[in-house]
Design an enzyme around this catalytic site. Structure first.
Site, PDB file in Angstrom:
ATOM      1  N   ASP A 178      -5.108   3.845  -3.333  1.00  0.00           N
ATOM      2  CA  ASP A 178      -5.295   2.633  -2.533  1.00  0.00           C
ATOM      3  C   ASP A 178      -4.548   1.529  -3.262  1.00  0.00           C
ATOM      4  OD1 ASP A 178      -6.247   0.228  -1.497  1.00  0.00           O
ATOM      5  OD2 ASP A 178      -8.227   1.063  -1.065  1.00  0.00           O
ATOM      6  N   ILE A 230      -4.826   6.687   1.518  1.00  0.00           N
ATOM      7  CA  ILE A 230      -6.140   6.042   1.439  1.00  0.00           C
ATOM      8  C   ILE A 230      -7.155   6.888   2.208  1.00  0.00           C
ATOM      9  CG2 ILE A 230      -5.446   3.647   1.057  1.00  0.00           C
ATOM     10  CD1 ILE A 230      -5.758   3.248   4.139  1.00  0.00           C
ATOM     11  N   TYR A 266       2.441 -11.686   8.304  1.00  0.00           N
ATOM     12  CA  TYR A 266       3.254 -10.531   7.921  1.00  0.00           C
ATOM     13  C   TYR A 266       4.559 -11.014   7.279  1.00  0.00           C
ATOM     14  CZ  TYR A 266       6.287  -6.438   8.633  1.00  0.00           C
ATOM     15  OH  TYR A 266       7.161  -5.393   8.472  1.00  0.00           O
ATOM     16  N   GLY A 310       1.797   6.977   6.641  1.00  0.00           N
ATOM     17  CA  GLY A 310       2.145   5.978   7.660  1.00  0.00           C
ATOM     18  C   GLY A 310       3.463   6.286   8.355  1.00  0.00           C
ATOM     19  N   LYS A 368       6.192 -10.839   3.495  1.00  0.00           N
ATOM     20  CA  LYS A 368       7.486 -10.193   3.247  1.00  0.00           C
ATOM     21  C   LYS A 368       8.400 -11.076   2.398  1.00  0.00           C
ATOM     22  CE  LYS A 368       6.829  -6.184   4.895  1.00  0.00           C
ATOM     23  NZ  LYS A 368       6.589  -5.129   3.892  1.00  0.00           N
ATOM     24  N   GLY A 385       1.174   4.922   0.724  1.00  0.00           N
ATOM     25  CA  GLY A 385       1.243   4.811   2.188  1.00  0.00           C
ATOM     26  C   GLY A 385       1.981   5.999   2.786  1.00  0.00           C
TER      27      GLY A 385
HETATM   28  N1  SER Z   1       8.493  -3.391  12.700  1.00  0.00           N
HETATM   29  C1  SER Z   1       7.830  -4.504  12.098  1.00  0.00           C
HETATM   30  C2  SER Z   1       6.913  -5.159  13.055  1.00  0.00           C
HETATM   31  O1  SER Z   1       7.258  -5.198  14.222  1.00  0.00           O
HETATM   32  C3  SER Z   1       8.812  -5.506  11.612  1.00  0.00           C
HETATM   33  O2  SER Z   1       9.222  -5.261  10.337  1.00  0.00           O
HETATM   34  O3  SER Z   1       5.915  -5.646  12.676  1.00  0.00           O
END
Ligand code: SER
Length: 318
Positions: free
Chosen positions: A54, A35, A143, A11, A147, A8
């Site tokens: 990837d 990627i 998300y 990014g 995590k 990554g």
């Molecule tokens: N910065 C991230 C988000 O807002 C949080 O870890 O998705």
């Protein structure tokens, strides 16, 4: 740490971390994994090796590790919170399928692994102010589920297989280099762009919504310092609370206004991002990181604001 694979690398975090690692370890191979469609360009491309990696393809990870004799992997592949809510299956595939691939390669080829967690790993049942290092983690969005699952999986690989996994729970990260995309905390980046462009800022987050934030130089230092920390002093591994500042939209707006007096902001709440933000802590307690590996932030809101405005003005003057 001498030969590093950054997955990554183009990014928001990867683009700056790769360059910083190349400066710190000039004789090492710091491999920019990318990627298709997000290839490195400019200085990132020219200053060191790069390779297509990837994270959903374990073979590509293993090939890069073998080719460059990699000892440490920075796994920075992820969909941020609002995008992950729109694409939950892809978020899981990258966040957990990708992490599993990385950990398996690390187990076989003996690498250390850094995989960032987030303030989002806690969820609405954790204490909101001074959120402790060890507390209830019951997040309800994809998300955040990836995590907290990633933290557990990384600890499992450390305990079961002796893989040296370590990480931090990043706050919202603010930088003038590579813009983030699809995060809940991104408003705190976008607001600086509006201020410098002379535009009125439409804030998607309501006043009174506090979240932890951090300037990118502190975040990069944290990511490197945790991997270089004396392992014998670490009681925790995945993941450490780290913190430097907490504010709501009005506090950051008023701070920017000190330097850009005509700056204007109006509220245009985004229900998805607001609901995510409401489920996150206001302010983490980072005592364990300070005690176990000497974590200490350098930037507060004022220092960050001065630097962001200065660097963005230079960027837009070009
Ligand atoms: N910065 C991230 C988000 O807002 C949080 O870890 O998705």
């Amino acid at each position: 740490m001498k030969n590093v694979l950054v997955i990554g690398s183009t990014g928001q975090i990867g683009s700056e971390l790769t360059m910083k690692l190349r400066k710190i370890y000039p004789s090492g191979n710091i491999v920019a994994g990318y990627i298709k469609g997000a290839e490195p360009k400019g200085e990132l491309l020219e200053s060191g090796p790069s390779m297509e990696v990837d994270i959903t393809n374990a073979q590509q990870i293993a090939d890069a590790v073998k080719k460059y004799d990699v000892d440490t992997i920075y796994n920075l592949a992820a969909l941020l919170s609002a995008v992950a809510e729109a694409k939950p299956l892809l978020a899981w595939k990258i966040g957990i399928g990708g992490l599993m691939n990385t950990l398996e390669v690390a187990r076989e080829l003996k690498c250390a692994v850094f995989t960032p967690s987030s303030i989002g790993s806690f969820g609405p049942n954790a204490p909101k102010d001074g959120t402790p290092q060890d507390t209830i983690q019951q997040p309800r969005t994809m998300y955040c589920v990836t995590k907290v699952s990633g933290e557990l999986l990384s600890n499992y690989y450390a305990l079961k297989f002796g893989v040296d996994t370590r990480s931090v729970r990043f706050p919202g990260l603010i930088s003038y280099v590579t813009p983030p995309g699809g995060g809940t905390t991104d408003y705190a980046v976008d607001i600086y762009y509006s201020a410098v462009k002379g535009e009125k800022f439409k804030c998607p987050i309501k006043p009174g919504t506090f979240m932890d934030m951090m300037y990118m130089p502190d975040a990069l230092r944290a990511a490197i310092e945790i991997m270089e920390a004396d392992e014998s002093k670490l009681v925790h591994r995945n993941s450490f609370n780290i913190a430097s500042m907490s504010f709501d939209p009005e506090i950051i707006y008023n701070k920017i206004k000190e330097y850009v007096p005509n700056f204007e902001m109006e509220f245009e709440p985004d229900p998805l991002r607001q609901a995510i933000a409401d489920s996150w802590p206001n302010r983490l307690d980072d005592t364990c990181a300070r005690v176990e590996w000497g974590w200490k932030p350098e930037y507060d809101l004022d220092a960050m604001t001065r630097d962001m405005l200065e660097k963005l003005r230079i960027k837009f003057a070009k």
